[in-house]
Design an enzyme around this catalytic site. Structure first.
Site, PDB file in Angstrom:
ATOM      1  N   GLU A 138      -5.316  -4.880  10.793  1.00 27.41           N
ATOM      2  CA  GLU A 138      -4.252  -3.906  11.014  1.00 27.41           C
ATOM      3  C   GLU A 138      -4.502  -3.155  12.318  1.00 27.41           C
ATOM      4  OE1 GLU A 138      -2.263  -2.610   7.180  1.00 27.41           O
ATOM      5  OE2 GLU A 138      -4.079  -1.430   7.264  1.00 27.41           O
TER       6      GLU A 138
ATOM      7  N   ASN B 276       0.860  -1.195   0.000  1.00 29.68           N
ATOM      8  CA  ASN B 276       0.000   0.000   0.000  1.00 29.68           C
ATOM      9  C   ASN B 276       0.893   1.240   0.000  1.00 29.68           C
ATOM     10  OD1 ASN B 276      -1.924   1.980   0.425  1.00 29.68           O
ATOM     11  ND2 ASN B 276      -2.173   1.526   2.605  1.00 29.68           N
TER      12      ASN B 276
ATOM     13  N   HIS C  98      -9.469   1.358   5.355  1.00 30.67           N
ATOM     14  CA  HIS C  98      -8.152   1.591   5.982  1.00 30.67           C
ATOM     15  C   HIS C  98      -8.327   2.591   7.129  1.00 30.67           C
ATOM     16  CE1 HIS C  98      -4.010   2.758   6.613  1.00 30.67           C
ATOM     17  NE2 HIS C  98      -3.664   1.662   5.971  1.00 30.67           N
TER      18      HIS C  98
ATOM     19  N   LYS D  56       0.031   4.395  -0.226  1.00 30.69           N
ATOM     20  CA  LYS D  56      -0.532   5.632   0.352  1.00 30.69           C
ATOM     21  C   LYS D  56      -0.200   6.819  -0.567  1.00 30.69           C
ATOM     22  CE  LYS D  56       0.288   3.679   4.841  1.00 30.69           C
ATOM     23  NZ  LYS D  56       0.231   3.903   6.257  1.00 30.69           N
TER      24      LYS D  56
END
Ligand code: PEP
Length: 247
Positions: A165, A7, A96, A9
């Protein structure tokens, strides 16, 4: 099947494709290549170019988020699952903690998952307790709530991956103990199995994964792979995670 998902970002420009090219070459020649999938979620600006470039290669491309409505809407800066699929991306992250903290509610997340699946995107649904939840022994109830308020039993579990996560672990270098992770991932799988009345979707771990700690994670039966932030911006660090996982 195992998953290694990078990921990015807010990172990357067109030439950053070199990082993925190196990972793709490694994956193509790796003797373990059939045991795992590599997926990357670059920012929206790179989705189309990267998805086209990697169409017939090993890496799959996904978005980091999506809007909760089909096709088009009048919402400035929003990008729908339909638009993401139309440029060739196959996956999307949803839920997320960065987006939850910016206001994504369970209702919004449910719509996102629904529309993403409807538009043939595979969903990587992120869940995780924060520091306060952990301190107050609420981890199990928070995770159960995050799953059951969003995922429905009629959703196609084959197109859903759950990424656990812990918010306190993302980007901090702190990771749960092996014992904590064994208990938590077993709990997540139990909730998912109960919801889908059958096998659970794959469950990944995310939060400060790197080449030196991945060997601990591989001993945990219920972890089917990893969502990797910081270490996914370097081909060497990302490849080290895969190499050490299969060592
Ligand atoms: C993430 O942002 O999803 C993540 C897991 O980041 P990091 O690996 O840097 O902790």
């Amino acid at each position: 099947m195992r998953y290694f998902i990078g990921n990015w970002k807010m990172f990357g420009v067109p030439k950053s494709i070199n990082i993925l090219n190196k990972i793709n070459s490694f994956h193509s020649k790796d003797k373990n290549r059939r045991k795992y999938r590599v997926i990357f979620t670059p920012p929206y600006t790179l989705l189309e170019t990267y998805a086209k470039y990697f169409r017939n290669k090993r890496i799959s491309i996904g978005s980091q988020n999506c809007y909760q409505k089909d096709l088009y809407s009048s919402n400035t800066a929003a990008v729908s699952p339909f638009m993401i699929r139309a440029v060739g991306a196959k996956y999307t992250l949803i839920g997320h903690s960065d987006n939850r903290s910016e206001g994504d509610t369970n209702d919004m997340l449910k719509d996102k998952v629904k529309f993403a699946l409807k538009n043939n995107l595979k969903v990587v649904f992120c869940i995780g307790e924060n520091k306060k939840d952990k301190k107050n022994n609420r981890t199990f109830s928070v995770l159960k709530n995050q799953i059951t308020k969003v995922l429905e039993k009629k959703f196609n579990r084959n197109n859903i991956i759950v990424a656990y996560e812990p918010v306190w672990s993302i980007g901090t270098g702190k990771i749960p103990t092996k014992k904590e992770l064994e208990k938590t991932t077993m709990h997540i799988k139990k909730v998912l199995k109960h919801l889908f009345k059958t096998k659970s979707p794959a469950v990944l771990y995310g939060g400060s994964v790197d080449g030196s700690n991945v060997e601990m994670f591989k001993e945990i039966r219920d972890i089917d792979g990893f969502l990797i932030g910081g270490a996914s911006k370097s081909s060497k660090k990302f490849i080290d995670i895969i190499k050490n996982y299969y060592r």
